[in-house]
Scaffold this motif. Structure first.
Motif, PDB file in Angstrom:
ATOM      1  N   GLY A  19      14.839   6.496   6.754  1.00  0.00           N
ATOM      2  CA  GLY A  19      14.216   5.239   6.188  1.00  0.00           C
ATOM      3  C   GLY A  19      12.663   5.050   6.768  1.00  0.00           C
ATOM      4  O   GLY A  19      11.986   4.105   6.384  1.00  0.00           O
ATOM      5  N   LYS A  20      12.229   6.102   7.629  1.00  0.00           N
ATOM      6  CA  LYS A  20      10.854   5.955   8.104  1.00  0.00           C
ATOM      7  C   LYS A  20       9.814   5.814   7.104  1.00  0.00           C
ATOM      8  O   LYS A  20       8.881   5.127   6.901  1.00  0.00           O
ATOM      9  N   GLU A  21       9.925   6.488   5.935  1.00  0.00           N
ATOM     10  CA  GLU A  21       8.870   6.714   4.669  1.00  0.00           C
ATOM     11  C   GLU A  21       8.896   5.276   4.132  1.00  0.00           C
ATOM     12  O   GLU A  21       7.786   4.742   3.848  1.00  0.00           O
ATOM     13  N   PHE A  22       9.994   4.774   3.933  1.00  0.00           N
ATOM     14  CA  PHE A  22      10.240   3.569   3.240  1.00  0.00           C
ATOM     15  C   PHE A  22       9.555   2.409   4.335  1.00  0.00           C
ATOM     16  O   PHE A  22       8.832   1.448   3.819  1.00  0.00           O
ATOM     17  N   PHE A  26       6.331   0.406   2.401  1.00  0.00           N
ATOM     18  CA  PHE A  26       6.964  -0.965   1.639  1.00  0.00           C
ATOM     19  C   PHE A  26       7.282  -1.891   2.563  1.00  0.00           C
ATOM     20  O   PHE A  26       8.103  -1.764   3.331  1.00  0.00           O
ATOM     21  N   PRO A  27       6.703  -3.178   2.188  1.00  0.00           N
ATOM     22  CA  PRO A  27       6.952  -4.285   3.332  1.00  0.00           C
ATOM     23  C   PRO A  27       8.163  -4.745   3.254  1.00  0.00           C
ATOM     24  O   PRO A  27       8.738  -5.373   4.087  1.00  0.00           O
ATOM     25  N   ALA A  72      17.450  -1.372   3.044  1.00  0.00           N
ATOM     26  CA  ALA A  72      15.799  -1.141   2.983  1.00  0.00           C
ATOM     27  C   ALA A  72      15.538  -0.297   1.500  1.00  0.00           C
ATOM     28  O   ALA A  72      14.681  -0.664   1.185  1.00  0.00           O
ATOM     29  N   ALA A  73      16.322   0.721   1.190  1.00  0.00           N
ATOM     30  CA  ALA A  73      16.069   1.712   0.272  1.00  0.00           C
ATOM     31  C   ALA A  73      16.485   0.759  -1.073  1.00  0.00           C
ATOM     32  O   ALA A  73      15.746   0.643  -1.911  1.00  0.00           O
ATOM     33  N   LEU A  74      17.538  -0.129  -1.109  1.00  0.00           N
ATOM     34  CA  LEU A  74      17.716  -0.926  -1.956  1.00  0.00           C
ATOM     35  C   LEU A  74      16.703  -1.796  -2.523  1.00  0.00           C
ATOM     36  O   LEU A  74      16.176  -2.289  -3.532  1.00  0.00           O
ATOM     37  N   LYS A  75      15.844  -2.678  -1.409  1.00  0.00           N
ATOM     38  CA  LYS A  75      14.916  -3.493  -1.553  1.00  0.00           C
ATOM     39  C   LYS A  75      14.037  -2.715  -2.257  1.00  0.00           C
ATOM     40  O   LYS A  75      13.072  -3.323  -3.174  1.00  0.00           O
ATOM     41  N   GLU A  78      14.636  -2.487  -5.811  1.00  0.00           N
ATOM     42  CA  GLU A  78      14.552  -3.752  -6.570  1.00  0.00           C
ATOM     43  C   GLU A  78      12.989  -3.966  -6.532  1.00  0.00           C
ATOM     44  O   GLU A  78      12.823  -4.899  -7.728  1.00  0.00           O
ATOM     45  N   SER A  79      12.186  -3.954  -5.888  1.00  0.00           N
ATOM     46  CA  SER A  79      10.826  -4.114  -6.029  1.00  0.00           C
ATOM     47  C   SER A  79      10.019  -3.605  -7.334  1.00  0.00           C
ATOM     48  O   SER A  79       9.077  -3.851  -7.630  1.00  0.00           O
ATOM     49  N   LYS A  80      10.884  -2.601  -7.825  1.00  0.00           N
ATOM     50  CA  LYS A  80      10.283  -1.708  -8.728  1.00  0.00           C
ATOM     51  C   LYS A  80      11.012  -2.094 -10.124  1.00  0.00           C
ATOM     52  O   LYS A  80      10.859  -1.592 -11.024  1.00  0.00           O
TER      53      LYS A  80
END
Length: 311
Positions: A19-22, A26-27, A72-75, A78-80
């Protein structure tokens, strides 16, 4: 456009750094980790990013950590503009699916899975229960094996993951005896798993009872996206089913292969695994290698998935 299912992994997928890269890029993802830290009252973000691995592997930490990383990855996805038409999650992952569908609030979910992890960890004294993966066996022979060696203690099918991979669990002696005899029942391989308790067996009933108390404090909303339940591989049609399903899921078999087949039956041809690892993609491939499947866990896998989903 393909019919897309979002699927979420369960315990065992965790790793230090997830999760660190996200979080850094990504806010939307940072907001999820920050919300988890606040809801739990400790720094689960730091544990995901920096470990130590020994702490991350403790069930009471693993479960909220994987859920947080998955949402976090889901968001980010979804932002895309990528949305599913149906969703499901393996064991713990079912909570991520319920957050994805709007059935549960994320803060409620992360708090309840920490308790779930604690109750599951405490349900069976250390050394009293085990789990094992049976490779290359069909269901009928797995159930016969469990029946034949059940005289040594509880012995049950815990996870029907995909063709040729079924996990059993129960009392330590019963599981060990079954592993020793598995090849006689058609197994290519039988491997004891490094887990702290026999999850998804009746030995976890005390954890299920405690969890029910916590689940009763929550509000369950109508699903904006259909959710497939672990306990019966069916679409959950009414909100009053979520609580008993989540309670029973702790101590009954996870019908994962059946869940994937149900989604295929409903027209899904593209599966996106969201969260750490890509074990669920492996299961999908073994069910039907003609399906589209991809995972989203870091920047590289996100870009690869988007190139396919946006094509």
């Amino acid at each position: 456009m393909n019919k897309i299912a979002f699927i979420f992994p369960g315990q065992g997928a965790q790793y230090v750094g997830m999760g660190k890269e996200f979080y850094d890029n990504f806010p939307e993802a940072k907001a999820v980790f920050d919300a988890a830290d606040e809801a739990l009252g400790f720094d689960i973000s730091k544990m995901c990013f920096d470990g130590p691995e020994e702490d991350l592997k403790l069930t009471r930490n693993t479960q909220p950590a994987i859920l947080t990383m998955s949402i976090a990855a889901l968001k980010v996805l979804e932002s895309k503009g990528i949305k599913p038409e149906i969703t499901a999650g393996l064991s713990l992952g079912e909570y991520a699916a319920l957050v994805c569908s709007g059935v549960m609030d994320f803060k409620d979910a992360v708090q309840v899975v920490e308790k779930r992890g604690t109750y599951m960890q405490e349900a069976v004294p250390a050394g009293k229960g085990k789990m094992a993966a049976l490779i290359g066996m069909d269901r009928e022979n797995v159930l016969k094996l469990c029946d034949d060696f059940g005289s040594y203690g509880v012995l049950e099918a815990a996870n029907f993951n995909c063709p040729g991979q079924i996990v059993i669990g129960g009392a330590s002696e019963a599981v060990e005896k079954a592993v020793d005899a598995a090849k006689e029942y058609g197994a290519k391989k039988a491997v004891l798993l490094p887990v702290s308790a026999p999850f998804h067996t009746s030995m976890l009933s005390p954890a299920a009872e405690k969890l029910e108390v916590e689940l009763k404090k929550l509000n369950f909303n109508d699903a904006s996206v259909p959710v497939i339940a672990n306990v019966d591989a069916e679409v959950v049609e009414s909100t009053d089913k979520y609580l008993p399903n989540l309670k029973n899921q702790v101590s009954s078999s996870v019908m994962w292969e059946d869940s994937i087949r149900k989604m295929i039956e409903l027209g899904v041809d593209t599966f996106v695994e969201i969260g750490p690892g890509k074990s669920l993609c492996g299961f999908v491939k073994k069910i039907d290698r003609k399906l589209n499947f991809m995972n989203v866990e870091d920047m590289a896998s996100l870009e690869k998935a988007l190139s396919k989903l946006e094509a």
